[in-house]
Design a protein around this motif. Structure first.
Motif, PDB file in Angstrom:
ATOM      1  N   PRO A 106       0.814  -1.217   0.000  1.00 38.04           N
ATOM      2  CA  PRO A 106       0.000   0.000   0.000  1.00 38.04           C
ATOM      3  C   PRO A 106       0.852   1.274   0.000  1.00 38.04           C
ATOM      4  CG  PRO A 106       0.012  -1.011   2.179  1.00 38.04           C
ATOM      5  CD  PRO A 106       0.703  -1.973   1.271  1.00 38.04           C
ATOM      6  N   TRP A 107       0.336   2.279  -0.718  1.00 37.16           N
ATOM      7  CA  TRP A 107       0.967   3.595  -0.775  1.00 37.16           C
ATOM      8  C   TRP A 107       0.064   4.606  -0.067  1.00 37.16           C
ATOM      9  CZ3 TRP A 107       5.660   5.047  -2.954  1.00 37.16           C
ATOM     10  CH2 TRP A 107       6.331   4.042  -3.672  1.00 37.16           C
ATOM     11  N   LEU A 108       0.659   5.425   0.797  1.00 36.83           N
ATOM     12  CA  LEU A 108      -0.070   6.457   1.513  1.00 36.83           C
ATOM     13  C   LEU A 108       0.357   7.833   1.008  1.00 36.83           C
ATOM     14  CD1 LEU A 108       0.097   5.106   5.181  1.00 36.83           C
ATOM     15  CD2 LEU A 108      -1.702   4.764   3.476  1.00 36.83           C
ATOM     16  N   ASN A 109      -0.623   8.731   0.910  1.00 37.04           N
ATOM     17  CA  ASN A 109      -0.369  10.101   0.459  1.00 37.04           C
ATOM     18  C   ASN A 109       0.068  10.931   1.660  1.00 37.04           C
ATOM     19  OD1 ASN A 109      -0.543  12.745  -0.596  1.00 37.04           O
ATOM     20  ND2 ASN A 109      -2.095  12.094  -2.061  1.00 37.04           N
ATOM     21  N   PHE A 110       1.337  11.295   1.679  1.00 38.10           N
ATOM     22  CA  PHE A 110       1.922  12.006   2.822  1.00 38.10           C
ATOM     23  C   PHE A 110       2.287  13.441   2.444  1.00 38.10           C
ATOM     24  CE2 PHE A 110       4.419  12.477   6.673  1.00 38.10           C
ATOM     25  CZ  PHE A 110       3.867  11.556   7.528  1.00 38.10           C
ATOM     26  N   ALA A 111       1.661  13.969   1.392  1.00 39.43           N
ATOM     27  CA  ALA A 111       2.063  15.268   0.847  1.00 39.43           C
ATOM     28  C   ALA A 111       1.294  16.416   1.488  1.00 39.43           C
ATOM     29  CB  ALA A 111       1.854  15.274  -0.662  1.00 39.43           C
ATOM     30  N   GLY A 112       1.870  17.614   1.388  1.00 35.82           N
ATOM     31  CA  GLY A 112       1.238  18.808   1.923  1.00 35.82           C
ATOM     32  C   GLY A 112       1.280  19.949   0.922  1.00 35.82           C
ATOM     33  N   ARG A 113       0.147  20.536   0.648  1.00 37.78           N
ATOM     34  CA  ARG A 113       0.080  21.620  -0.324  1.00 37.78           C
ATOM     35  C   ARG A 113       0.940  22.805   0.139  1.00 37.78           C
ATOM     36  NH1 ARG A 113      -3.561  26.719  -0.663  1.00 37.78           N
ATOM     37  NH2 ARG A 113      -3.253  27.341  -2.811  1.00 37.78           N
ATOM     38  N   CYS A 114       1.726  23.343  -0.795  1.00 39.69           N
ATOM     39  CA  CYS A 114       2.572  24.523  -0.567  1.00 39.69           C
ATOM     40  C   CYS A 114       3.687  24.275   0.445  1.00 39.69           C
ATOM     41  CB  CYS A 114       1.735  25.722  -0.104  1.00 39.69           C
ATOM     42  SG  CYS A 114       0.664  26.403  -1.374  1.00 39.69           S
ATOM     43  N   TYR A 115       4.017  23.023   0.692  1.00 43.69           N
ATOM     44  CA  TYR A 115       5.070  22.746   1.671  1.00 43.69           C
ATOM     45  C   TYR A 115       6.460  22.865   1.048  1.00 43.69           C
ATOM     46  CZ  TYR A 115       2.280  21.201   5.652  1.00 43.69           C
ATOM     47  OH  TYR A 115       1.450  21.146   6.747  1.00 43.69           O
ATOM     48  N   ASN A 116       7.370  23.435   1.842  1.00 43.48           N
ATOM     49  CA  ASN A 116       8.779  23.395   1.478  1.00 43.48           C
ATOM     50  C   ASN A 116       9.408  22.177   2.148  1.00 43.48           C
ATOM     51  OD1 ASN A 116       9.125  24.094   4.174  1.00 43.48           O
ATOM     52  ND2 ASN A 116       9.952  26.113   3.755  1.00 43.48           N
ATOM     53  N   SER A 117      10.701  21.986   1.981  1.00 44.58           N
ATOM     54  CA  SER A 117      11.323  20.770   2.507  1.00 44.58           C
ATOM     55  C   SER A 117      11.335  20.743   4.027  1.00 44.58           C
ATOM     56  CB  SER A 117      12.749  20.612   1.954  1.00 44.58           C
ATOM     57  OG  SER A 117      13.566  21.704   2.330  1.00 44.58           O
ATOM     58  N   THR A 118      11.345  21.918   4.670  1.00 43.23           N
ATOM     59  CA  THR A 118      11.265  21.965   6.131  1.00 43.23           C
ATOM     60  C   THR A 118       9.945  21.383   6.608  1.00 43.23           C
ATOM     61  OG1 THR A 118      12.569  24.018   6.095  1.00 43.23           O
ATOM     62  CG2 THR A 118      11.459  23.462   8.147  1.00 43.23           C
ATOM     63  N   GLN A 119       8.861  21.806   5.977  1.00 43.43           N
ATOM     64  CA  GLN A 119       7.537  21.334   6.385  1.00 43.43           C
ATOM     65  C   GLN A 119       7.327  19.867   6.016  1.00 43.43           C
ATOM     66  OE1 GLN A 119       6.130  24.738   4.220  1.00 43.43           O
ATOM     67  NE2 GLN A 119       4.818  25.364   5.924  1.00 43.43           N
ATOM     68  N   GLU A 120       7.875  19.438   4.887  1.00 44.40           N
ATOM     69  CA  GLU A 120       7.781  18.020   4.520  1.00 44.40           C
ATOM     70  C   GLU A 120       8.417  17.145   5.602  1.00 44.40           C
ATOM     71  OE1 GLU A 120       8.196  18.982  -0.288  1.00 44.40           O
ATOM     72  OE2 GLU A 120       9.818  17.986   0.803  1.00 44.40           O
ATOM     73  N   LEU A 121       9.582  17.579   6.082  1.00 49.40           N
ATOM     74  CA  LEU A 121      10.274  16.825   7.125  1.00 49.40           C
ATOM     75  C   LEU A 121       9.516  16.886   8.447  1.00 49.40           C
ATOM     76  CD1 LEU A 121      12.726  15.284   8.225  1.00 49.40           C
ATOM     77  CD2 LEU A 121      13.866  17.504   8.528  1.00 49.40           C
TER      78      LEU A 121
END
Length: 345
Positions: A106-121
């Motif tokens: 299974p693949w989960l969507n872990f993305a965030g709109r308008c996120y930079n790499s700091t927020q992704e982490l």
């Protein structure tokens, strides 16, 4: 007269509702995230705001909702990884990998709109506890670090600027003013000097070499932490997302109508005025070279998907709803290329 956006991509109205600033899910540390428990025919989110992904048998899963038994696989990044432009949750990269191109887990969507790499982490740090074992993480990103990397130096700080940070600085300045104490010196009030915190287009950083270097440095710094947090058994890949101008793609008739309309109705300016200097294939190449060298040192696989995608698309292929986000066909093509390039099964 009906806009081309409404006629050609009616699903974008649901994304407008999903990202309505009046209903923004403001979050400590992250600053903002998606609406919680959002429901529509186009996009749906769980109790924390993560978008749902759809599996081969219609099974729906999400980070803060139903999580299939581990190990799981994550795709993270900004709004393109989230799937803006897709007509339904089943057409995002996470769903397409799970349903069609890499269905062995299974693949989960872990993305965030308008996120930079700091927020992704940070998102991973804050929500890792909800997940079982993770055997694959694909970070599908790049454009946001370059776009916010052009914001003024005083907005960069130690961890990079972020989308809507002007609103943050304005609110913090207002709070500071309310709490600022004045003192009397020889019977006269002494007020601290006030400086303007409003950024203008003239404040944008123009040295593109500096923007590339700082964006790459920030990205690689965060990939180092991703590597340590994920553990030695999790495979991590960083994929520089295909973007219309980075690919050098010619416009399909639909793309031409949509792009021209977006530029015409934009209140901030045309894409060329706002982001033209970071939207050339040469900038993408230089950014990719900087990232590739750093990823190798951090045991993170790196792939620039722009030349790969460009080789598979023609001008007649309607791939983009705007210059960064894809149609259902675009997501399908890119998901297939992801699986093939990364050796996913």
């Amino acid at each position: 007269m009906k806009l081309h956006r409404e006629a050609l991509t009616p699903q974008m109205q649901e994304y407008d509702r999903f990202f309505d600033h009046g209903d923004m899910n403001y979050q400590p540390y992250l600053m903002y995230f998606h609406q919680q428990g959002f429901r529509s025919p186009t996009v749906n989110s769980d109790r924390s705001g993560f978008r749902l992904s759809v599996g081969p048998d219609g099974e729906r899963a999400s980070v803060a909702g139903h999580v299939p038994p581990g190990p799981v696989r994550l795709i993270t990044g900004g709004s393109t990884a989230l799937g803006i432009g897709a007509t339904g949750d089943e057409h995002t990269l996470a769903s397409l990998l799970w349903r069609r191109y890499a269905p062995s887990g299974p693949w989960l969507n872990f993305a965030g709109r308008c996120y930079n790499s700091t927020q992704e982490l940070l998102l991973f740090t804050l929500y890792r506890h909800l997940l079982p074992e993770i055997d694959e993480i694909v970070i599908f990103s790049g454009l946001n670090n370059l776009t916010v990397g052009r914001l003024p130096e005083w907005q960069q700080g130690d961890h990079g600027a972020f989308w809507f940070c002007g609103e943050y600085f304005t609110a913090m300045d207002e709070l500071r003013e309310r709490n600022r104490k004045t003192s009397k010196v020889f019977g006269r009030r002494s007020d601290r000097a006030r400086t303007s915190r409003v950024a203008t287009f003239d404040d944008v950083r123009r040295d593109i070499g500096q923007v590339i270097d700082s964006a790459a440095e920030l990205t690689l710094r965060h990939l180092e932490t991703w590597r340590r947090l994920a553990g030695p058994n999790t495979r991590i890949s960083y994929v520089l997302q295909p973007m219309f101008l980075w690919m050098g793609k010619s416009c399909s008739p639909e793309e031409k109508l949509l792009f021209e309309e977006i530029d015409r109705i934009s209140k901030l300016g045309t894409w060329e005025e706002l982001y033209g200097d970071i939207s050339t294939p040469d900038v993408a190449r230089r950014f990719a070279e900087a990232l590739q060298a750093g990823c190798e040192k951090r045991h993170v696989r790196f792939h620039d998907l722009n030349p790969v995608a460009a080789a598979t698309m023609t001008g007649n292929d309607w791939i983009f709803v705007d210059r960064a986000h894809y149609t259902d066909k675009g997501y399908d093509v890119v998901a297939g290329l992801l699986a093939e390039t990364l050796g996913l099964s």
